[in-house]
Design an enzyme around this catalytic site. Structure first.
Site, mmCIF file in Angstrom:
data_model
loop_
_atom_site.group_PDB
_atom_site.id
_atom_site.type_symbol
_atom_site.label_atom_id
_atom_site.label_comp_id
_atom_site.label_asym_id
_atom_site.label_seq_id
_atom_site.Cartn_x
_atom_site.Cartn_y
_atom_site.Cartn_z
ATOM 1 N N HIS A 404 8.011 21.576 10.001
ATOM 2 C CA HIS A 404 9.136 20.688 9.699
ATOM 3 C C HIS A 404 9.706 20.027 10.949
ATOM 4 O O HIS A 404 10.545 19.127 10.848
ATOM 5 C CB HIS A 404 10.232 21.466 8.967
ATOM 6 C CG HIS A 404 10.962 20.657 7.952
ATOM 7 N ND1 HIS A 404 10.894 19.281 7.889
ATOM 8 C CD2 HIS A 404 11.811 21.015 6.947
ATOM 9 C CE1 HIS A 404 11.644 18.836 6.899
ATOM 10 N NE2 HIS A 404 12.213 19.875 6.314
ATOM 11 N N ASP A 408 8.278 15.422 8.066
ATOM 12 C CA ASP A 408 9.439 15.387 7.170
ATOM 13 C C ASP A 408 9.025 15.764 5.749
ATOM 14 O O ASP A 408 7.850 15.616 5.366
ATOM 15 C CB ASP A 408 10.068 13.994 7.164
ATOM 16 C CG ASP A 408 10.631 13.610 8.529
ATOM 17 O OD1 ASP A 408 11.042 14.538 9.265
ATOM 18 O OD2 ASP A 408 10.648 12.412 8.844
#
Length: 433
Positions: A404, A408
């Site tokens: 992450h 995204d």
């Protein structure tokens, strides 16, 4: 008599040290030239160390699990003659990389012990002849808390027979419990057979070494440094399974049988071409993302020694059949312990599958330092609504994890949805452009 000193050789790969994962000898053993003395491991590759001379083992320089620098003495052998001690690295004739096998590590020392035992003195009582026994009520044969010494084969017989080795006096060197000690203990009727359920208080300590330690270290690194996001989506693979069955039924004899994985690999190649940030390595120390043009797919494979990830290099240049053949070849090499370091490194994105045991959903751990991993769950027939009625469809979940920090949630979802579209309409996998 002279003494020959064997040093840890340079096993290649540019490493300065190796982990000792197995001894094939013990102090007092007589060895012949070229007999295997030990096995060491470097980055998922195991190399056997042979003896360059005949003689008697008088000293071992490390314990299993120790990390030994290249050039350090590891074995001293007493040899015939008055020549001074010769300190030299052992000669590794063929540094063949292989996955260490847990079962082999547990059984080979037992085999060597039995080979040295004359036929007339080998245990006459089999494991089946040993009846489960309860803890003796008399005094302990060794101090409280002292761990009994015994070979893996003896421990296995005792465990299967329900014998507490702490209750068995050992007559071997340093109080080691032998097969004969087990037989004598059972023959004396040292304990009364107790029917029904019994409490078990034993604790077995297993040192984490070799491949298992490498796996533990890499998993800890991945989970401590990568903030994972996992995205699960269901895929209708009915059409794909029909196509796969037809291709397998009409394939040429020299072609491999197709599984789901080659289709997923080809779909993945198309998907990352549209999102190259998924086919990448993140050097978080340097703060650099390396996007690769070549798609090198790691294939997580379970072996008897633990999880290994052989790599299908340049999947973008392979067709369906070539992908299948390479997956089969690498899987066989990993399970047989012959996969090379080159075949176990260099992946840019990984696929993990548990086959028929794949479960409904999983949370795969990213193969550090990659940024994405695609998990395949098992195929199940489920009723699906087609607008007018429920119809049986073959459904499968994809469980995919992403770093992450650089991927995204939106990009992760777009990627998985693209894989879903390609797998649900498999003809699109073969359409160029």
């Amino acid at each position: 008599m002279g003494e020959h000193v064997i040093k840890l050789p340079d096993v290649g790969e540019g490493v300065a040290e190796a982990e000792l994962v197995e001894w094939h000898v013990k102090i007092g053993d007589l060895v012949r030239e070229d007999a295997v003395l030990a096995a060491v491991m470097t980055d998922k590759a195991t190399v056997e160390i042979p003896s360059p001379v005949d003689g008697e083992i008088v000293w071992l320089g490390a314990e299993i699990g120790d990390t030994v620098p290249v050039g350090s003495p590891i074995v001293r052998i007493k040899v015939a003659g008055d020549a001074p001690a010769a300190a030299e690295p052992a000669v590794v004739s063929k540094p063949e990389a292989k996955a260490p096998e847990v079962a082999k590590a547990a059984t080979e020392p037992a085999k060597k012990e039995e080979e040295k035992t004359p036929a007339a003195t080998k245990p006459a009582v089999t494991t089946a002849a040993l009846k489960p026994v309860a803890r003796a009520t008399t005094g302990l044969p060794r101090p409280e808390g002292e761990r009994p010494l015994a070979s893996p084969a003896v421990r296995l017989r005792a465990r299967e027979a329900g014998i507490d080795l702490r209750q068995v006096p050992g007559t071997g060197p340093a109080g080691r419990v032998t097969h004969e000690d087990l037989d004598a203990f059972a023959a004396r009727g040292a304990a009364v057979v107790v029917a029904g359920l019994q409490e078990k208080t034993g604790v077995e300590e297993i040192k984490v070494i070799g491949l298992r330690r490498r796996i533990a270290e890499k998993m800890a690194l991945a989970k401590s440094r990568i903030p994972h996001i996992t995205y699960v989506e269901e895929v209708d693979v009915t059409a794909l399974e029909e196509l796969r069955a037809k291709l397998n039924a009409t394939k040429k004899p020299d072609r491999p049988k197709l599984t789901l994985l080659p289709f997923l690999m080809r779909a993945l190649v198309k998907a990352v071409a549209e999102q190259p940030q998924l086919n990448a390595i993140y050097d978080d120390d340097a703060g650099i993302i390396q996007r690769h043009a070549g798609v090198h797919i790691g294939m997580a494979a379970q072996t008897s020694g633990g999880l290994m990830v052989p790599v299908v290099k340049h999947a973008e240049a392979r067709d369906l059949w070539d992908c299948a053949a390479e997956v089969n070849r690498l899987a066989d090499a990993a399970k047989a312990g012959t996969a090379t370091r080159e075949e176990l490194t260099g992946s840019t994105i990984t696929i993990t599958s548990l086959g028929a045991m794949g479960g409904v959903a999983t949370t795969p751990v990213i193969n550090y330092p990659e940024v994405a991993i695609v998990g395949v769950n098992k195929i199940m027939i489920r009723p699906m609504w087609d607008g007018s009625q429920f119809v049986p469809r073959k459904m499968m979940n994809l469980s995919s994890s992403f770093d992450h920090r650089v991927i995204d949630g939106w990009d992760a979802a777009v990627f998985v949805q693209r894989l879903k579209a390609l797998l649900e309409a498999p003809a699109m996998i073969f359409v160029e452009g």
